[in-house]
Design an enzyme around this catalytic site. Structure first.
Site, PDB file in Angstrom:
ATOM      1  CG  ASP A  17      -0.407   0.002   2.513  1.00 22.16           C
ATOM      2  OD1 ASP A  17       0.837  -0.060   2.626  1.00 22.16           O
ATOM      3  OD2 ASP A  17      -1.176   0.068   3.508  1.00 22.16           O
ATOM      4  CB  SER A  18       4.597   1.685  -0.108  1.00 22.50           C
ATOM      5  OG  SER A  18       4.769   0.534  -0.911  1.00 22.50           O
ATOM      6  CG  ASP A  69       0.259  -4.046   2.093  1.00 25.04           C
ATOM      7  OD1 ASP A  69      -0.041  -4.714   3.095  1.00 25.04           O
ATOM      8  OD2 ASP A  69       1.047  -3.080   2.108  1.00 25.04           O
ATOM      9  CD  GLU A  71       0.490  -1.550   8.048  1.00 21.34           C
ATOM     10  OE1 GLU A  71       0.133  -0.789   8.987  1.00 21.34           O
ATOM     11  OE2 GLU A  71       0.981  -1.125   6.982  1.00 21.34           O
ATOM     12  CD  GLU A 114       7.867  -0.182   7.502  1.00 21.07           C
ATOM     13  OE1 GLU A 114       6.978  -0.959   7.094  1.00 21.07           O
ATOM     14  OE2 GLU A 114       7.995   0.988   7.088  1.00 21.07           O
TER      15      GLU A 114
HETATM   16  O1  KIV Z   1       3.472  -1.091   1.665  1.00 23.68           O
HETATM   17  C1  KIV Z   1       4.616  -1.542   1.595  1.00 23.68           C
HETATM   18  O2  KIV Z   1       5.329  -1.395   0.588  1.00 23.68           O
HETATM   19  C2  KIV Z   1       5.118  -2.280   2.737  1.00 23.68           C
HETATM   20  C3  KIV Z   1       6.571  -2.617   2.753  1.00 23.68           C
HETATM   21  C4  KIV Z   1       7.372  -1.425   3.018  1.00 23.68           C
HETATM   22  C5  KIV Z   1       6.869  -3.724   3.688  1.00 23.68           C
HETATM   23  O3  KIV Z   1       4.386  -2.558   3.622  1.00 23.68           O
END
Ligand code: KIV
Length: 277
Positions: free
Chosen positions: A44-45, A83, A115, A182
């Site tokens: 979700d980044s 994610d 998460e 993280e």
């Molecule tokens: O959203 C993401 O890219 C992540 C990674 C940084 C582990 O959760």
């Protein structure tokens, strides 16, 4: 053959380090897959590095599914992990199950990431029971930045470190196949890695983790807003792209692009008839 959760777990047992990168689109996913990276996370980044949000919190499940589908189309070997965005698994076990199902059934991912530790263990257990592999994510969980008061290192006090260890153990016990750690101190990353049987995939959690994950834009140097301390830039794409774009702009405005090489010819006799009209 597609990478399986058993292969990932075996890599820890054999002491083989595991690499994981994010990808958000077809062409990038194809390159990452062809490079032999076994885990591709549609993180979700993407909310920050692709969509320009200030955090991952505004990301919706529709946005995640859209990008996950594109990544899945580009990947032949790696396991694709979707994610789960903010509040798409917190409300109930049923909600978590419904939304995780969308990643697997609609988007074609092979697993999901969510998460949290102890607080999401019940949901993880149910997803796994229903056949959905789950990657956990603890430490600096970006969906909780408002609770943390920013992007801050986690697990620095004895109490916080013990909580993280308990979170990791709860996720393992619930059936997660791996856990992202993280932004925690490197010695804590190593300790958690020793204490659990499933692979830890670190991001800012030190060399002692079983594997490492990075946001692809960070390692390629294509996200200029900020470079996290845990990232190493293996390329500086921003500079390369800026130079290419400027050169294109200069050539168009100077009338030197396109040349014959980028143009298509036409039969002279047809052209002559057209001109005669
Ligand atoms: O959203 C993401 O890219 C992540 C990674 C940084 C582990 O959760």
């Amino acid at each position: 053959m597609r990478v399986t959760i058993n292969q990932i777990k075996e890599m820890k047992q054999k002491g083989e380090k595991i690499s994981c990168l994010t990808a958000y689109d077809y062409s990038t996913a194809k390159i990452v897959d062809e490079a032999g990276i076994p885990l591709i996370l549609v993180g979700d980044s993407l909310g920050m590095v692709v969509l320009g949000y200030e955090s991952t919190i505004p990301v919706t499940i529709e946005e995640m599914l859209h990008h996950t589908k594109a990544v899945v189309r580009g990947v032949k070997q790696a396991m694709v992990i979707g994610d789960m965005p903010f509040m798409t698994y917190h409300l109930s076990v049923e909600q978590a199950l419904q939304n995780a199902t969308r990643f697997i059934q609609e988007a074609g991912a092979q697993s999901v990431k969510l998460e949290g530790g102890v607080t999401v263990a019940e949901k993880v257990r149910r997803l796994v029971e229903c056949g959905i592999p789950v990657m956990g994510h603890i430490g600096l969980t970006p969906q909780s930045i408002h609770q943390f008061g920013g992007f801050k290192i986690q697990g620095k006090t004895p109490e916080a470190a013990i909580r993280l260890l308990k979170d990791a153990q709860a996720l393992e016990e619930a059936g997660a196949f791996s856990i992202v750690l993280e932004t925690v101190p490197a010695p804590l990353g190593a300790l958690i890695t020793e204490r659990i049987g499933i692979p830890t995939i670190g991001i800012g959690a030190g060399i002692g983790c079983d594997g490492q994950v990075q946001v692809i834009n960070d390692i390629l140097g294509s996200f200029a807003d900020f470079v996290p301390k845990h990232a190493k830039q293996y390329a500086k794409l921003t500079d390369i792209v800026r130079n290419a774009v400027t050169e294109f702009h200069n050539e168009v405005t100077a009338g030197t692009f396109p040349t014959d090489k980028q143009s298509f010819s036409m039969d002279e006799s047809i052209l002559a008839k057209l001109k005669a009209k």
